[in-house]
Design a protein around this motif. Structure first.
Motif, PDB file in Angstrom:
ATOM      1  N   TYR A  98       0.831  -1.197   0.000  1.00 28.56           N
ATOM      2  CA  TYR A  98       0.000   0.000   0.000  1.00 28.56           C
ATOM      3  C   TYR A  98       0.871   1.256   0.000  1.00 28.56           C
ATOM      4  O   TYR A  98       0.551   2.243  -0.658  1.00 28.56           O
ATOM      5  N   ASN A 158      -8.842   6.628  -1.490  1.00 27.36           N
ATOM      6  CA  ASN A 158      -8.910   5.216  -1.152  1.00 27.36           C
ATOM      7  C   ASN A 158      -7.873   4.450  -1.956  1.00 27.36           C
ATOM      8  O   ASN A 158      -7.623   4.770  -3.119  1.00 27.36           O
ATOM      9  N   LYS A 183      -7.106   0.244  -2.557  1.00 28.80           N
ATOM     10  CA  LYS A 183      -7.482  -1.129  -2.209  1.00 28.80           C
ATOM     11  C   LYS A 183      -6.890  -2.096  -3.227  1.00 28.80           C
ATOM     12  O   LYS A 183      -6.615  -1.723  -4.371  1.00 28.80           O
TER      13      LYS A 183
END
Length: 165
Positions: free
Chosen positions: A35, A58, A60
């Motif tokens: 990430y 965000n 993901k």
């Protein structure tokens, strides 16, 4: 080598064709090892797109097994592919689903491009669904070695060797 793809949603001011600036949230896809790397990479990519401030809304992990860009295509589609295998013990068919991200201009072309991407597959498969993806752009990781390999491929090409003689 397995690649982990990350979907990154970024909010920023975008200048439209009319010249009007509007706040928009776009989704981008990139491959990274974590990430943290995904955040660093999307930050660098966005700096080349806009001089305005932006916010990463965000990040993901995306469930794409493969990404297939095609020339002269401007949209991305998520293709669900069901791989069909025979379970030797029970004698029943087993399905395993994978997801491909395929570039195309419409759903029909996305189906054709998914079929092209699956040409080398030895087993049976079917394509139960194709949906348009919100992904605006894909940023694969390049180390620079890819360009070097392409140069070597060109230099080793038999056509070029024949032309030189």
């Amino acid at each position: 080598m397995s690649v982990t793809w990350y979907e990154c949603k970024v909010k920023y001011k975008k200048t439209h064709e009319t010249g009007e600036q509007k706040v928009t949230t776009d989704t981008y896809l990139l491959d990274a090892v974590s990430y943290t790397e995904a955040e660093a990479r999307i930050t660098e990519e966005m700096k080349t797109f806009t001089e305005e401030d932006f916010r990463i809304m965000n990040i993901k992990v995306a469930n794409f097994s493969e990404v297939h860009p095609f020339e002269n295509s401007d949209r991305w589609f998520k293709s669900k592919v069901s791989l069909v295998a025979l379970d030797e013990e029970s004698g029943k068919e087993k399905k395993a689903n994978i997801y491909l991200l395929v570039q195309a201009n419409d759903v029909k072309e996305a189906f054709d491009n998914t079929t092209k991407a699956m040409e080398q597959t030895m087993g049976d498969y079917n394509i139960p669904s194709i949906t348009e993806s919100p992904i605006v752009d894909v940023f694969p990781y390049f180390t620079g070695e890819e360009e070097q390999l392409e140069k070597f491929k060109v230099l080793d090409s038999p056509e070029l060797v024949e032309q030189e003689n």
